[in-house]
Design a protein around this motif. Structure first.
Motif, PDB file in Angstrom:
ATOM      1  N   MET A 308     -26.582   0.358   9.453  1.00 44.06           N
ATOM      2  CA  MET A 308     -25.391  -0.469   9.646  1.00 44.06           C
ATOM      3  C   MET A 308     -24.157   0.415   9.578  1.00 44.06           C
ATOM      4  O   MET A 308     -24.197   1.526   9.026  1.00 44.06           O
ATOM      5  CB  MET A 308     -25.308  -1.575   8.599  1.00 44.06           C
ATOM      6  CG  MET A 308     -25.139  -1.105   7.178  1.00 44.06           C
ATOM      7  SD  MET A 308     -24.620  -2.439   6.088  1.00 44.06           S
ATOM      8  CE  MET A 308     -22.898  -2.545   6.512  1.00 44.06           C
ATOM      9  N   THR A 310     -20.010   0.607   8.521  1.00 40.02           N
ATOM     10  CA  THR A 310     -18.971  -0.014   7.719  1.00 40.02           C
ATOM     11  C   THR A 310     -17.697   0.809   7.854  1.00 40.02           C
ATOM     12  O   THR A 310     -17.737   1.970   8.290  1.00 40.02           O
ATOM     13  CB  THR A 310     -19.388  -0.115   6.237  1.00 40.02           C
ATOM     14  OG1 THR A 310     -18.477  -0.976   5.553  1.00 40.02           O
ATOM     15  CG2 THR A 310     -19.378   1.251   5.570  1.00 40.02           C
ATOM     16  N   LYS A 519     -19.818  -5.172  14.048  1.00 42.89           N
ATOM     17  CA  LYS A 519     -20.820  -5.560  13.047  1.00 42.89           C
ATOM     18  C   LYS A 519     -22.010  -6.297  13.648  1.00 42.89           C
ATOM     19  O   LYS A 519     -23.061  -6.389  13.018  1.00 42.89           O
ATOM     20  CB  LYS A 519     -20.160  -6.419  11.959  1.00 42.89           C
ATOM     21  CG  LYS A 519     -19.178  -5.658  11.103  1.00 42.89           C
ATOM     22  CD  LYS A 519     -18.623  -6.488   9.970  1.00 42.89           C
ATOM     23  CE  LYS A 519     -17.730  -7.590  10.464  1.00 42.89           C
ATOM     24  NZ  LYS A 519     -17.100  -8.333   9.344  1.00 42.89           N
ATOM     25  N   ASN A 522     -25.032  -4.258  13.611  1.00 38.28           N
ATOM     26  CA  ASN A 522     -25.595  -3.825  12.334  1.00 38.28           C
ATOM     27  C   ASN A 522     -26.982  -4.407  12.119  1.00 38.28           C
ATOM     28  O   ASN A 522     -27.248  -5.557  12.482  1.00 38.28           O
ATOM     29  CB  ASN A 522     -24.693  -4.240  11.168  1.00 38.28           C
ATOM     30  CG  ASN A 522     -23.472  -3.352  11.037  1.00 38.28           C
ATOM     31  OD1 ASN A 522     -23.392  -2.307  11.677  1.00 38.28           O
ATOM     32  ND2 ASN A 522     -22.520  -3.765  10.220  1.00 38.28           N
ATOM     33  N   TYR A 528     -27.813  -0.885   1.050  1.00 38.18           N
ATOM     34  CA  TYR A 528     -27.609   0.391   1.729  1.00 38.18           C
ATOM     35  C   TYR A 528     -27.080   1.423   0.741  1.00 38.18           C
ATOM     36  O   TYR A 528     -26.643   1.105  -0.376  1.00 38.18           O
ATOM     37  CB  TYR A 528     -26.673   0.248   2.928  1.00 38.18           C
ATOM     38  CG  TYR A 528     -25.363  -0.466   2.655  1.00 38.18           C
ATOM     39  CD1 TYR A 528     -24.242   0.236   2.222  1.00 38.18           C
ATOM     40  CD2 TYR A 528     -25.242  -1.842   2.856  1.00 38.18           C
ATOM     41  CE1 TYR A 528     -23.041  -0.415   1.987  1.00 38.18           C
ATOM     42  CE2 TYR A 528     -24.043  -2.495   2.618  1.00 38.18           C
ATOM     43  CZ  TYR A 528     -22.947  -1.782   2.184  1.00 38.18           C
ATOM     44  OH  TYR A 528     -21.762  -2.418   1.952  1.00 38.18           O
ATOM     45  N   VAL A 542     -25.801  -5.830   0.124  1.00 39.32           N
ATOM     46  CA  VAL A 542     -25.024  -6.293   1.271  1.00 39.32           C
ATOM     47  C   VAL A 542     -24.306  -7.609   0.975  1.00 39.32           C
ATOM     48  O   VAL A 542     -24.744  -8.401   0.119  1.00 39.32           O
ATOM     49  CB  VAL A 542     -25.950  -6.456   2.500  1.00 39.32           C
ATOM     50  CG1 VAL A 542     -26.786  -7.730   2.386  1.00 39.32           C
ATOM     51  CG2 VAL A 542     -25.166  -6.443   3.805  1.00 39.32           C
ATOM     52  N   GLU A 545     -19.805 -10.116   4.678  1.00 35.87           N
ATOM     53  CA  GLU A 545     -18.766  -9.373   5.385  1.00 35.87           C
ATOM     54  C   GLU A 545     -19.308  -8.141   6.086  1.00 35.87           C
ATOM     55  O   GLU A 545     -18.688  -7.622   7.011  1.00 35.87           O
ATOM     56  CB  GLU A 545     -17.660  -8.965   4.405  1.00 35.87           C
ATOM     57  CG  GLU A 545     -16.821 -10.117   3.906  1.00 35.87           C
ATOM     58  CD  GLU A 545     -16.076 -10.807   5.032  1.00 35.87           C
ATOM     59  OE1 GLU A 545     -15.464 -10.098   5.850  1.00 35.87           O
ATOM     60  OE2 GLU A 545     -16.121 -12.043   5.108  1.00 35.87           O
ATOM     61  N   ASP A 546     -20.474  -7.646   5.652  1.00 37.14           N
ATOM     62  CA  ASP A 546     -21.071  -6.474   6.287  1.00 37.14           C
ATOM     63  C   ASP A 546     -21.821  -6.837   7.562  1.00 37.14           C
ATOM     64  O   ASP A 546     -22.090  -5.969   8.383  1.00 37.14           O
ATOM     65  CB  ASP A 546     -22.066  -5.801   5.328  1.00 37.14           C
ATOM     66  CG  ASP A 546     -21.405  -5.261   4.071  1.00 37.14           C
ATOM     67  OD1 ASP A 546     -20.315  -4.690   4.200  1.00 37.14           O
ATOM     68  OD2 ASP A 546     -21.975  -5.433   2.984  1.00 37.14           O
ATOM     69  N   ASP A 583     -14.368  -0.555  -4.841  1.00 34.68           N
ATOM     70  CA  ASP A 583     -14.892  -1.778  -4.246  1.00 34.68           C
ATOM     71  C   ASP A 583     -15.111  -2.804  -5.345  1.00 34.68           C
ATOM     72  O   ASP A 583     -15.597  -2.471  -6.430  1.00 34.68           O
ATOM     73  CB  ASP A 583     -16.214  -1.495  -3.531  1.00 34.68           C
ATOM     74  CG  ASP A 583     -16.905  -2.767  -3.074  1.00 34.68           C
ATOM     75  OD1 ASP A 583     -16.570  -3.241  -1.972  1.00 34.68           O
ATOM     76  OD2 ASP A 583     -17.745  -3.298  -3.828  1.00 34.68           O
ATOM     77  N   HIS A 586     -18.921  -5.970  -3.708  1.00 34.81           N
ATOM     78  CA  HIS A 586     -20.364  -5.744  -3.592  1.00 34.81           C
ATOM     79  C   HIS A 586     -20.986  -5.507  -4.965  1.00 34.81           C
ATOM     80  O   HIS A 586     -20.411  -4.804  -5.803  1.00 34.81           O
ATOM     81  CB  HIS A 586     -20.665  -4.517  -2.715  1.00 34.81           C
ATOM     82  CG  HIS A 586     -20.265  -4.659  -1.290  1.00 34.81           C
ATOM     83  ND1 HIS A 586     -18.962  -4.546  -0.866  1.00 34.81           N
ATOM     84  CD2 HIS A 586     -21.020  -4.903  -0.172  1.00 34.81           C
ATOM     85  CE1 HIS A 586     -18.914  -4.702   0.447  1.00 34.81           C
ATOM     86  NE2 HIS A 586     -20.140  -4.921   0.898  1.00 34.81           N
TER      87      HIS A 586
END
Length: 631
Positions: A308, A310, A519, A522, A528, A542, A545-546, A583, A586
């Motif tokens: 994926m 980001t 995305k 992804n 991840y 995850v 939003e990912d 962050d 997450h």
């Protein structure tokens, strides 16, 4: 907001996200068949049998066979995205979204000034002389030849009538049919004050050959009344917005964009295609952007290894841009092939009110008839020039008149037989602009007390409807001027520089328009491996939003990493806030050297065990993981 082209954004998204080798097609996939490989043929050291039914870590009989993978940090930054496009390629790339990119705001003063001066001189320049006859001849210019009234000549056209207003001076004033006509006859017959023209010149404080309302005041009036009230312009009307679509389509879009909208009659008249070659055939746009997309290795617990992308934006100010543009840097953005001195062809239009607008006169209360007293004006004098729609001609004239004479104060007695008692006295103010005409025995029926701009508006309205070759009914003196090669007021080099701050303000939008929804490509990973803002590697669980837009926010009922197969709150080891990861959205955990066994639950509620192997105590750019599903 997705661009019109779908294949190009996908290609851009892939190439700005993947390292150079990946753009060439090296996109290894991990094995999900329990083969014990990392997806590239390599074998990881383990503390258990990767293909047996006795996996390492709690409850050996509770979990099925393990699948083994490698998760790597892709630290190599992607090559910058470089675009070098001609006009057609820019149009193809942005497609319908070009209208959403503000390119420049053209200062309207020069354009309006050039427009008014062109219109004023459409019937010659003899009106500038100190002569009662302005000697108008509209056959002298190409614009003037387009004026056609009911008798098919310019002399009966509303356009010529408006020019009579715009070019009216004390020397050539025509006030027949107005409240000041008697005073003109009296002053000229008796030679009072050197004649009517001289009295007007002195009273208003202007030269005998100067227009009652000059171009600068009319420009301000048009900006405030006509431009600012149009939905496509707004503000104070001092600038006209031009977007990328406008420029790419040679400003042909302006006819519709600045045409009638709702109750507003428009700035440009329908039926004529506006045109300006701002961008020539030699146009080129060069842009370079660094990619903030980072390719991440992840695991889809039910399938295997996947990838994926980001955004890792450490530049700001938004910190969420996939592409990092610097439009202010001439080495990273430039446009060439802009016309040296762009001009525009257009049909300029002004509409009048349906009925005659009377002055507020002869009443002391009329001193409050001013635009700043809008509520009072509309209640007490609904027929006032300040109460009608601002974009109408009468409102424009009165606004320009007030702008010119708002500070005018004057008083003088014009004697007859060496005495003021037999003559006339003209006073303006107080308040500023309030005019009074005192004449012996009220000879000539002088105007009632009123503001100067109201009197000028009366004279203008009468002149507008009484051209030399027949009267024009009220409400039918709407004017349209088809103009060619009117300078826009900005040079090509100025355009090239002026676009920079506008594009920089929209850098995030442009990034989104170019890449679309990156995305959607992804993989459906559950977690991840990536670096935090502090450069330290973490496991990230995850979030919606990912994943592709539209993914439900509550897709995962129990996100995070746990130390027990029950995946209960009392054994959760991950947290939203961890060190300086930068962050807070997450669930994440930092792995210690050696082997760590964690438990996770995917979006279907299935429980998995993941045994992570971190070799060495340095910077773990590569880790092993063995995944097994709960039976």
């Amino acid at each position: 907001m997705a661009p019109r082209s779908t294949t190009l954004p996908v290609l851009l998204a892939l190439c700005v996200a993947l390292p150079t080798a990946s753009c060439g097609g090296d996109d290894p996939r991990g094995s999900a068949d329990g083969s014990g490989t990392d997806g590239t043929g390599g074998t990881l050291p383990t503390t258990g049998d990767a293909t047996s039914d006795t996996p390492t870590g709690g409850g050996a009989d509770d979990f099925g066979p393990e699948s083994e993978f490698v998760l790597r940090l892709n630290d190599k930054p992607s090559d910058p995205l470089q675009l070098n496009m001609n006009k057609a390629e820019v149009a193809e790339l942005f497609g319908d979204t070009a209208k959403d990119i503000a390119l420049i705001e053209v200062e309207s003063k020069t354009l309006l000034t050039q427009t008014l001066d062109t219109i004023k001189n459409a019937c010659g320049t003899a009106w500038t002389a100190d002569d009662p006859d302005p000697k108008h001849n509209c056959d002298l210019t190409e614009l003037g030849k387009t004026f056609k009234g009911p008798d098919n000549t310019w002399k009966s056209s509303p356009e010529y009538s408006l020019i009579r207003i715009l070019t009216m001076t004390p020397a050539n004033s025509k006030v027949k049919g107005t409240s000041i006509a008697g005073m003109q006859g009296l002053a000229d017959a008796l030679g009072i004050g050197g004649g009517f023209a001289q009295i007007l010149s002195e009273s208003l404080g202007i030269a005998r050959t100067e227009e009652f309302i000059t171009t600068p005041e009319l420009v301000l009036a048009l900006q405030r009344n006509l431009l600012a009230t149009h939905p496509a312009v707004g503000g104070d009307g001092s600038t006209l917005p031009v977007n990328l679509e406008d420029a790419l389509k040679d400003l042909t879009t302006l006819t519709t964009k600045l045409g009638p909208v709702g109750p507003h009659p428009g700035i440009l008249a329908p039926g004529f295609q506006s045109f300006s070659e701002v961008l020539t055939a030699d146009f080129r746009m060069m842009a370079e952007a660094d990619s903030n997309l980072r390719l991440l290795d992840g695991i889809d617990l039910s399938v295997g290894k996947d990838y994926m992308s980001t955004i890792v934006d450490l530049t700001g100010p938004d910190f969420d841009n996939a592409l990092e543009f610097d439009f202010e840097d001439p080495d990273k953005f430039s446009i060439t092939g802009v016309a040296d001195n762009p001009t525009v062809d257009m049909r300029f239009a002004v509409r009048e009110h349906a009925t005659f607008i009377n002055s507020c006169a002869g009443d002391e209360a009329c001193k409050q008839n001013l635009p700043e007293n809008e509520a009072m004006v509309k209640a007490m004098w609904p027929g006032s020039a300040w109460a009608i729609d601002k974009w109408l001609l009468e409102a424009v004239v009165v606004t320009g008149g007030r702008e010119k004479y708002k500070n005018r104060m004057f008083k003088k007695c014009y004697e007859v037989l060496f005495t003021c008692a037999l003559g006339a006295e003209v006073s303006i103010g107080p308040p500023s602009g309030w005019a009074k005409f005192d004449v012996f025995l009220d000879l000539g029926n002088p105007p009632k007390d009123q503001y100067v701009w109201e009197l000028i508006n009366e004279v203008a309205q009468v002149a507008l409807h009484t051209p030399p070759s027949g009267d024009i009914p009220e409400g039918q003196a709407n004017v349209e001027f088809t103009l060619f090669d009117i300078p826009i007021g900005i040079t090509g080099p100025q355009v090239a520089e002026a676009v920079r701050p506008f594009l920089q303000q929209q850098a995030g939008k442009i990034s989104e328009l170019l890449l679309g929804d990156y995305k959607k490509n992804n993989g459906a990973v559950d977690f991840y491996y990536r670096r935090g803002a502090d450069g330290v590697p973490y496991l990230f669980f995850v979030t919606a939003e990912d994943l592709a837009d539209g993914t439900p926010a509550d897709l995962y009922k129990n996100p995070g990493f746990f130390s027990c197969p029950a995946v209960s709150a009392d054994c959760k080891v991950s947290t939203l806030e961890l060190g300086d990861a930068g962050d807070t959205t997450h669930e994440k955990v930092k792995l210690a050297p050696g082997e760590t066994t964690l438990y996770l639950q995917d979006d279907t509620g299935e429980v998995y065990r993941a045994a992570f192997n971190v070799q060495g105590s340095g910077d773990p750019v590569e880790i092993g993981v063995r995944v097994a599903a709960k039976k």
